[in-house]
Motif scaffolding. Structure first.
Motif, short mmCIF file in Angstrom:
data_model
loop_
_atom_site.label_atom_id
_atom_site.label_comp_id
_atom_site.label_asym_id
_atom_site.label_seq_id
_atom_site.Cartn_x
_atom_site.Cartn_y
_atom_site.Cartn_z
N GLN A 145 0.96 7.22 -7.16
CA GLN A 145 2.15 7.44 -6.34
C GLN A 145 2.63 6.10 -5.81
O GLN A 145 1.83 5.31 -5.29
CB GLN A 145 1.83 8.39 -5.19
CG GLN A 145 3.01 8.78 -4.34
CD GLN A 145 2.63 9.77 -3.24
OE1 GLN A 145 1.45 10.02 -3.00
NE2 GLN A 145 3.62 10.34 -2.57
N ILE A 146 3.92 5.83 -5.95
CA ILE A 146 4.48 4.57 -5.48
C ILE A 146 5.41 4.85 -4.30
O ILE A 146 6.37 5.60 -4.43
CB ILE A 146 5.22 3.83 -6.60
CG1 ILE A 146 4.25 3.53 -7.76
CG2 ILE A 146 5.83 2.53 -6.07
CD1 ILE A 146 4.89 2.82 -8.94
N ASP A 147 5.10 4.24 -3.18
CA ASP A 147 5.86 4.42 -1.95
C ASP A 147 6.68 3.15 -1.71
O ASP A 147 6.16 2.14 -1.26
CB ASP A 147 4.89 4.68 -0.79
CG ASP A 147 5.59 4.99 0.53
OD1 ASP A 147 6.81 4.71 0.63
OD2 ASP A 147 4.92 5.50 1.44
N ARG A 148 7.97 3.20 -2.05
CA ARG A 148 8.83 2.03 -1.85
C ARG A 148 8.94 1.68 -0.37
O ARG A 148 9.06 0.50 -0.01
CB ARG A 148 10.24 2.31 -2.38
CG ARG A 148 10.40 2.39 -3.87
CD ARG A 148 11.87 2.58 -4.21
NE ARG A 148 12.07 2.88 -5.62
CZ ARG A 148 12.17 1.96 -6.56
NH1 ARG A 148 12.05 0.68 -6.25
NH2 ARG A 148 12.38 2.31 -7.82
N ARG A 149 8.93 2.70 0.47
CA ARG A 149 9.13 2.48 1.90
C ARG A 149 8.05 1.56 2.48
O ARG A 149 8.34 0.71 3.32
CB ARG A 149 9.12 3.84 2.60
CG ARG A 149 9.54 3.83 4.05
CD ARG A 149 9.70 5.26 4.54
NE ARG A 149 8.49 6.06 4.30
CZ ARG A 149 8.44 7.38 4.40
NH1 ARG A 149 9.54 8.06 4.71
NH2 ARG A 149 7.31 8.03 4.19
N LYS A 150 6.82 1.76 2.03
CA LYS A 150 5.71 0.94 2.54
C LYS A 150 5.25 -0.09 1.52
O LYS A 150 4.29 -0.83 1.78
CB LYS A 150 4.54 1.85 2.93
CG LYS A 150 4.85 2.77 4.09
CD LYS A 150 3.62 3.56 4.50
CE LYS A 150 3.91 4.44 5.71
NZ LYS A 150 2.72 5.22 6.12
N ASP A 151 5.91 -0.12 0.36
CA ASP A 151 5.55 -1.04 -0.71
C ASP A 151 4.07 -0.88 -1.08
O ASP A 151 3.32 -1.85 -1.13
CB ASP A 151 5.84 -2.49 -0.29
CG ASP A 151 5.83 -3.44 -1.49
OD1 ASP A 151 6.07 -2.98 -2.61
OD2 ASP A 151 5.56 -4.65 -1.27
N GLU A 152 3.69 0.38 -1.31
CA GLU A 152 2.30 0.71 -1.64
C GLU A 152 2.21 1.48 -2.94
O GLU A 152 3.09 2.29 -3.26
CB GLU A 152 1.66 1.57 -0.54
CG GLU A 152 1.44 0.86 0.77
CD GLU A 152 0.81 1.76 1.82
OE1 GLU A 152 0.56 1.27 2.93
OE2 GLU A 152 0.58 2.96 1.54
N ILE A 153 1.16 1.22 -3.70
CA ILE A 153 0.81 2.02 -4.87
C ILE A 153 -0.48 2.74 -4.53
O ILE A 153 -1.50 2.10 -4.23
CB ILE A 153 0.62 1.15 -6.12
CG1 ILE A 153 1.91 0.39 -6.45
CG2 ILE A 153 0.20 2.02 -7.31
CD1 ILE A 153 1.77 -0.58 -7.62
N ARG A 154 -0.44 4.08 -4.52
CA ARG A 154 -1.62 4.83 -4.13
C ARG A 154 -2.27 5.50 -5.34
O ARG A 154 -1.70 6.41 -5.94
CB ARG A 154 -1.27 5.88 -3.07
CG ARG A 154 -1.06 5.28 -1.70
CD ARG A 154 -1.07 6.33 -0.61
NE ARG A 154 0.16 7.08 -0.55
CZ ARG A 154 1.25 6.70 0.10
NH1 ARG A 154 1.27 5.53 0.73
NH2 ARG A 154 2.33 7.45 0.11
N ASN A 155 -3.46 5.03 -5.66
CA ASN A 155 -4.29 5.71 -6.65
C ASN A 155 -5.18 6.70 -5.90
O ASN A 155 -4.96 6.98 -4.72
CB ASN A 155 -5.11 4.69 -7.46
CG ASN A 155 -6.00 3.82 -6.56
OD1 ASN A 155 -6.12 4.05 -5.35
ND2 ASN A 155 -6.63 2.82 -7.14
N GLU A 156 -6.19 7.23 -6.57
CA GLU A 156 -7.02 8.24 -5.92
C GLU A 156 -7.71 7.68 -4.68
O GLU A 156 -7.76 8.35 -3.63
CB GLU A 156 -8.06 8.78 -6.91
CG GLU A 156 -8.86 9.94 -6.36
CD GLU A 156 -9.60 10.72 -7.43
OE1 GLU A 156 -10.46 11.54 -7.06
OE2 GLU A 156 -9.31 10.52 -8.61
#
Length: 276
Positions: A145-156
């Motif tokens: 999941q890529i969250d542009r708002r927080k500039d984060e890529i979330r894997n498991e």
């Protein structure tokens, strides 16, 4: 092959309110142009397989399950007026778009991720949205999941760090703590840490010992879990090859002019020429 799945409704909201910082009045199709320029940049950065999910209407089957579920009430007319033009513009640009009516855009993203992940040729599926419920779709490092708002890529591991539970338990977690954005309150008295602790000790809500929740709260929790569970069996495409971006339609130049983004037509045409 990397598959990019984009929450078009979220991006439309993001660009609409982002533009307000720089304009005294709302450009009629400014948010639409913003989303298309964003996707053009992704293609310039070598994205090849793209699908965009949109809420053609905000209401869905979930409104029949819970009266307080989110509706389109309160959406500003200038923003609502860009919902359908975005879908038309994406289609003219040659980008696969799924306008959802009975289901939500989030369901389409979940279904597309589920289908794409089955293809062994797919190295990674990137779901571009900050929505909490999409965390349930994350699989290891393969579906992220890529969250542009927080500039984060979330894997498991990122999902576990954020919520305290593994992706498969996100519907249980949201059922207990609630989701204000979607309009259901969760179970009174259960905060995030308590909910995560319960789930990690006892598993899914269906497996909770009888004494964990009162009968009424158990029924409510199961209803909220149903609301939080994204549907992955929506038939969106048969083969992931259908998501490959090829070229805009002949009408795209006129669409770009209509949305006051004339340079976008040349930019996209150059990209399609590069594919030839």
């Amino acid at each position: 092959m990397i598959v990019h799945l984009i929450d078009g409704t979220y991006e439309l909201f993001r660009h609409f309110y982002g533009l307000r910082r720089f304009h005294k009045t709302d450009p009629p199709f400014g948010a639409v142009a913003g989303v298309l320029n964003m996707i053009a940049k992704m293609i310039e950065d070598d994205a090849t397989h793209i699908g965009v999910a949109t809420d053609h209407v905000i209401e869905s089957f979930r409104n029949d399950l819970w009266p307080g579920y989110k509706t389109g009430a309160g959406i500003e007319p200038a923003l609502r007026a860009q919902f359908h033009p975005l879908e038309d513009a994406l289609d003219a640009m040659g980008v696969v778009v799924w306008p959802m009516v009975e289901f939500e855009a989030d369901d389409a993203l979940a279904a597309a991720a589920h289908q794409a992940a089955k293809d062994k040729r797919v190295e990674k599926v990137c779901i571009w949205t900050p929505d909490k419920d999409l965390a349930q779709c994350v699989i290891g490092d393969r579906v992220v999941q890529i969250d542009r708002r927080k500039d984060e890529i979330r894997n498991e591991a990122g999902v576990i760090a954020k919520f305290g539970v593994a992706p498969e338990f996100i519907p249980d977690y949201l059922a207990l703590v609630g989701d204000a954005a979607d309009g259901y309150p969760g179970i009174k008295g259960l905060g995030a840490k308590t909910a995560a602790s319960l789930i990690n000790r006892q598993g899914h809500i269906e497996d909770f010992p009888a004494e964990t929740l009162s009968p009424d709260n158990r029924s409510l929790a199961l209803l909220f879990k149903d609301l939080a569970t994204l549907r992955t069996d929506i038939p969106l495409f048969k083969r992931v090859d259908a998501l490959r971006w090829k070229q805009p339609t002949p009408s795209f130049a006129s669409v770009a002019k209509k949305i006051d983004a004339p340079r976008l037509a040349a930019r996209v045409e150059k990209l399609s020429t590069g594919l030839a």
